[in-house]
Structure formats: structure tokens, C-alpha cells
Design a protein around this motif. Structure first.
Motif, PDB file in Angstrom:
ATOM      1  N   GLN A   1       7.373   2.515  -4.100  1.00 21.93           N
ATOM      2  CA  GLN A   1       8.228   1.860  -3.103  1.00 21.93           C
ATOM      3  C   GLN A   1       8.918   2.895  -2.216  1.00 21.93           C
ATOM      4  O   GLN A   1       9.082   2.675  -1.020  1.00 21.93           O
ATOM      5  CB  GLN A   1       9.238   0.942  -3.794  1.00 21.93           C
ATOM      6  CG  GLN A   1       8.555  -0.300  -4.359  1.00 21.93           C
ATOM      7  CD  GLN A   1       9.461  -1.148  -5.224  1.00 21.93           C
ATOM      8  OE1 GLN A   1      10.466  -0.687  -5.744  1.00 21.93           O
ATOM      9  NE2 GLN A   1       9.089  -2.399  -5.393  1.00 21.93           N
ATOM     10  N   GLU A   2       9.322   4.029  -2.799  1.00 20.99           N
ATOM     11  CA  GLU A   2       9.918   5.100  -1.998  1.00 20.99           C
ATOM     12  C   GLU A   2       8.891   5.672  -1.018  1.00 20.99           C
ATOM     13  O   GLU A   2       9.205   5.924   0.147  1.00 20.99           O
ATOM     14  CB  GLU A   2      10.448   6.213  -2.896  1.00 20.99           C
ATOM     15  CG  GLU A   2      11.692   5.829  -3.667  1.00 20.99           C
ATOM     16  CD  GLU A   2      12.103   6.890  -4.677  1.00 20.99           C
ATOM     17  OE1 GLU A   2      11.654   8.063  -4.567  1.00 20.99           O
ATOM     18  OE2 GLU A   2      12.885   6.552  -5.584  1.00 20.99           O
TER      19      GLU A   2
ATOM     20  N   LYS B   1       8.260  -0.541   5.393  1.00 21.81           N
ATOM     21  CA  LYS B   1       8.836  -1.845   5.064  1.00 21.81           C
ATOM     22  C   LYS B   1       8.745  -2.817   6.233  1.00 21.81           C
ATOM     23  O   LYS B   1       9.187  -3.949   6.135  1.00 21.81           O
ATOM     24  CB  LYS B   1      10.294  -1.680   4.627  1.00 21.81           C
ATOM     25  CG  LYS B   1      10.432  -0.963   3.302  1.00 21.81           C
ATOM     26  CD  LYS B   1      11.867  -0.922   2.849  1.00 21.81           C
ATOM     27  CE  LYS B   1      11.942  -0.293   1.465  1.00 21.81           C
ATOM     28  NZ  LYS B   1      13.308  -0.353   0.931  1.00 21.81           N
TER      29      LYS B   1
ATOM     30  N   THR C   1      -1.071   1.563  -3.445  1.00 21.98           N
ATOM     31  CA  THR C   1      -1.042   0.732  -4.653  1.00 21.98           C
ATOM     32  C   THR C   1      -2.328   0.929  -5.443  1.00 21.98           C
ATOM     33  O   THR C   1      -2.307   1.074  -6.668  1.00 21.98           O
ATOM     34  CB  THR C   1      -0.875  -0.758  -4.286  1.00 21.98           C
ATOM     35  OG1 THR C   1       0.345  -0.907  -3.549  1.00 21.98           O
ATOM     36  CG2 THR C   1      -0.821  -1.632  -5.521  1.00 21.98           C
TER      37      THR C   1
ATOM     38  N   PHE D   1       4.772  -7.743  -6.408  1.00 26.45           N
ATOM     39  CA  PHE D   1       5.756  -7.156  -5.493  1.00 26.45           C
ATOM     40  C   PHE D   1       5.295  -7.281  -4.064  1.00 26.45           C
ATOM     41  O   PHE D   1       4.195  -7.611  -3.784  1.00 26.45           O
ATOM     42  CB  PHE D   1       6.086  -5.704  -5.839  1.00 26.45           C
ATOM     43  CG  PHE D   1       4.999  -4.712  -5.485  1.00 26.45           C
ATOM     44  CD1 PHE D   1       3.809  -4.700  -6.174  1.00 26.45           C
ATOM     45  CD2 PHE D   1       5.166  -3.802  -4.468  1.00 26.45           C
ATOM     46  CE1 PHE D   1       2.815  -3.791  -5.839  1.00 26.45           C
ATOM     47  CE2 PHE D   1       4.189  -2.897  -4.135  1.00 26.45           C
ATOM     48  CZ  PHE D   1       3.010  -2.903  -4.834  1.00 26.45           C
TER      49      PHE D   1
END
Length: 106
Positions: free
Chosen positions: A21-22, A45, A89, A106
Motif C-alpha cells: 500500500q505504501e 491512490k 500485487t 483490498f
């Protein structure tokens, strides 16, 4: 598979999801339309970081064209961000030995 091994893998996956996510947040993608007359930059994002518009498009009677080009450039950048996230991912999942088609929540 024993329970302790499963717990260890779950913890490892949770840590990697945090770092993923970072990494995704740090991604910067650029989308363009109108042959580069409108350029949009998003972060991973999907938040718009910048917008560049060729001054020749700033005409009162061409506002609709400009609006369409901004939307097209944004969508181009968003598609690139989604592709980059899917790639990261996939890299993470293959590193954990998970099946390629497995979806994560997610």
C-alpha cells in the motif's frame, strides 16, 4: 499445512500488504489526451497531483472539448495506476507462493 506455519504466512502477508500500500501510494502515473494537449498526473491512490492544459484549448467556445479531454486524460492515468497496482500485487503474491488468480480483499 500446520497451524503455526499458516499463522506465520498470514503475518508475512499482512506485513507485505502494508508495504504494498505504501508503494502504491508512491506511484505516480501520467495520462494524456488530445495528443498531449491535456496531461493529468495521479498518485497510486487516484488523487490528482497535477493538471496541464495547452493554452490553445482555453477558449470559451471550446469548454466542452476541454472538459472531455480532461476526463479522458484522467481515465488514461487511472487505468495506468490500476495496472501498476495489479502488477505490484502480482509480484507480492508470487513471492508468497500464492496462486496467480487469487483475489485479495483490498
Amino acid at each position: 499445512m500446520d497451524f503455526m506455519k499458516m499463522m506465520k504466512q498470514a503475518k508475512q502477508m499482512q506485513e507485505q500488504m502494508g508495504s504494498l500500500q505504501e508503494e502504491v501510494a508512491a506511484i505516480e502515473v501520467t495520462g494524456a489526451s488530445g495528443g498531449g494537449m491535456v496531461v493529468v498526473t495521479l498518485n497510486g491512490k487516484g488523487t490528482m497531483q497535477s493538471l496541464k492544459i495547452d493554452p490553445s484549448l482555453a477558449k470559451a467556445d471550446e469548454v466542452e472539448i476541454l472538459e472531455d479531454l480532461i476526463i479522458a486524460a484522467h481515465n488514461d492515468a487511472k487505468a495506468k495506476a490500476e495496472a501498476a497496482m495489479a502488477e505490484k500485487t502480482q509480484e507480492m503474491m508470487s513471492g508468497l507462493g500464492l496462486p496467480a488468480g487469487m483475489k485479495l480483499p483490498f
